[in-house]
Design a protein around this motif. Sequence first.
Motif, short mmCIF file in Angstrom:
data_model
loop_
_atom_site.label_atom_id
_atom_site.label_comp_id
_atom_site.label_asym_id
_atom_site.label_seq_id
_atom_site.Cartn_x
_atom_site.Cartn_y
_atom_site.Cartn_z
N ALA A 108 0.84 -1.21 0.00
CA ALA A 108 0.00 0.00 0.00
C ALA A 108 0.87 1.25 0.00
O ALA A 108 0.59 2.22 -0.71
N LEU A 109 1.94 1.24 0.79
CA LEU A 109 2.82 2.40 0.88
C LEU A 109 3.56 2.62 -0.44
O LEU A 109 3.54 3.71 -1.00
N PHE A 110 4.21 1.55 -0.93
CA PHE A 110 4.99 1.70 -2.16
C PHE A 110 4.10 1.83 -3.38
O PHE A 110 4.45 2.48 -4.36
N GLY A 111 2.92 1.23 -3.33
CA GLY A 111 1.97 1.40 -4.42
C GLY A 111 1.50 2.83 -4.51
O GLY A 111 1.33 3.38 -5.60
N GLY A 112 1.30 3.48 -3.36
CA GLY A 112 0.91 4.88 -3.34
C GLY A 112 2.02 5.76 -3.86
O GLY A 112 1.78 6.74 -4.59
N LEU A 113 3.28 5.46 -3.54
CA LEU A 113 4.41 6.24 -4.04
C LEU A 113 4.56 6.06 -5.55
O LEU A 113 4.84 7.02 -6.27
N ALA A 114 4.36 4.86 -6.02
CA ALA A 114 4.47 4.62 -7.46
C ALA A 114 3.38 5.35 -8.21
O ALA A 114 3.62 5.93 -9.28
N ALA A 115 2.18 5.37 -7.65
CA ALA A 115 1.08 6.08 -8.30
C ALA A 115 1.36 7.58 -8.31
O ALA A 115 1.07 8.27 -9.30
N ALA A 116 1.95 8.10 -7.22
CA ALA A 116 2.28 9.53 -7.16
C ALA A 116 3.34 9.87 -8.19
O ALA A 116 3.28 10.91 -8.84
N CYS A 117 4.33 9.00 -8.36
CA CYS A 117 5.39 9.25 -9.34
C CYS A 117 4.84 9.20 -10.77
O CYS A 117 5.28 9.95 -11.63
N LEU A 118 3.88 8.31 -11.00
CA LEU A 118 3.27 8.28 -12.33
C LEU A 118 2.49 9.55 -12.61
O LEU A 118 2.47 10.07 -13.72
N GLU A 119 1.88 10.07 -11.58
CA GLU A 119 1.08 11.29 -11.75
C GLU A 119 1.95 12.54 -11.87
O GLU A 119 1.69 13.41 -12.70
N LEU A 120 3.01 12.61 -11.05
CA LEU A 120 3.85 13.82 -11.01
C LEU A 120 4.94 13.82 -12.07
O LEU A 120 5.39 14.88 -12.48
N PRO A 122 8.96 12.44 -13.55
CA PRO A 122 10.30 12.33 -12.96
C PRO A 122 10.74 13.65 -12.32
O PRO A 122 10.30 14.73 -12.70
N GLY A 123 11.61 13.51 -11.30
CA GLY A 123 12.12 14.69 -10.60
C GLY A 123 11.83 14.62 -9.12
O GLY A 123 11.29 13.65 -8.61
N THR A 124 12.20 15.73 -8.42
CA THR A 124 11.94 15.83 -6.99
C THR A 124 10.75 16.74 -6.78
O THR A 124 10.71 17.85 -7.30
N HIS A 125 9.79 16.27 -6.01
CA HIS A 125 8.54 17.00 -5.82
C HIS A 125 8.32 17.20 -4.32
O HIS A 125 8.59 16.34 -3.51
N THR A 126 7.78 18.39 -3.98
CA THR A 126 7.43 18.69 -2.60
C THR A 126 5.95 18.37 -2.42
O THR A 126 5.10 18.84 -3.18
N LEU A 127 5.66 17.57 -1.40
CA LEU A 127 4.27 17.17 -1.15
C LEU A 127 3.58 18.21 -0.28
O LEU A 127 4.22 19.03 0.38
N GLN A 128 2.28 18.17 -0.23
CA GLN A 128 1.50 19.14 0.53
C GLN A 128 1.72 18.98 2.04
O GLN A 128 1.64 19.93 2.78
N GLY A 129 2.01 17.78 2.48
CA GLY A 129 2.23 17.52 3.90
C GLY A 129 3.61 17.96 4.35
O GLY A 129 3.93 17.89 5.53
N GLY A 130 4.45 18.43 3.46
CA GLY A 130 5.77 18.91 3.83
C GLY A 130 6.89 17.95 3.47
O GLY A 130 8.04 18.28 3.62
N GLY A 131 6.59 16.78 2.99
CA GLY A 131 7.63 15.83 2.60
C GLY A 131 8.02 15.99 1.16
O GLY A 131 7.39 16.74 0.40
N THR A 132 9.11 15.32 0.79
CA THR A 132 9.53 15.36 -0.60
C THR A 132 9.56 13.94 -1.16
O THR A 132 9.73 12.98 -0.42
N ILE A 133 9.39 13.87 -2.45
CA ILE A 133 9.42 12.56 -3.13
C ILE A 133 10.29 12.72 -4.36
O ILE A 133 10.21 13.73 -5.06
N THR A 134 11.15 11.73 -4.57
CA THR A 134 12.03 11.75 -5.75
C THR A 134 11.61 10.62 -6.67
O THR A 134 11.61 9.46 -6.28
N CYS A 135 11.25 10.96 -7.87
CA CYS A 135 10.85 9.97 -8.86
C CYS A 135 11.88 9.92 -9.96
O CYS A 135 12.40 10.94 -10.40
N SER A 136 12.17 8.73 -10.41
CA SER A 136 13.15 8.61 -11.50
C SER A 136 12.47 8.37 -12.82
O SER A 136 11.34 8.01 -12.92
#
Length: 136
Positions: A108-120, A122-136
């Motif tokens: 569930a956790l990694f599936g959510g991250l993968a879905a976010a990377c597909l939507e956003l 490639p690159g580094t993105h700042t999330l609304q909750g204050g965290g960052t996510i790096t997608c390749s």
Amino acid sequence: MTDSPQQPTPQPQQQPAAGAQQPYAAAPPPASGAPANAPVPGRTLGIVALVLSFFIQLVALILGIVALVQSRKVGASNGPAIAAIIISSILLVIGIIVLVLFFTFGAALFGGLAAACLELGPGTHTLQGGGTITCS
């Protein structure tokens, strides 16, 4: 004339003197049926299973059962084999529970991250909750 085997005549047995001990014909056997100084079959295998029960539970469980069966065949107890069976069983059940929980919540956790990377993308993105996510 018929040849018949002659039966030996019984000899009178001498009675020991009063108070004298009668010697044994042979030493009485040990209670377990094995010589007292002989190694117990399965004891070494039980120790190996006990050590492995902390690392490779399935193998330790099988070895512990085999060691216990070998010891029981000669009527001996095998504490290390019993301990290996108990420890490896408990750790095996705990490991299966942790594995199921990991795949349940991890997917569930990694599936959510993968879905976010597909939507956003490639690159580094700042999330609304204050965290960052790096997608390749």
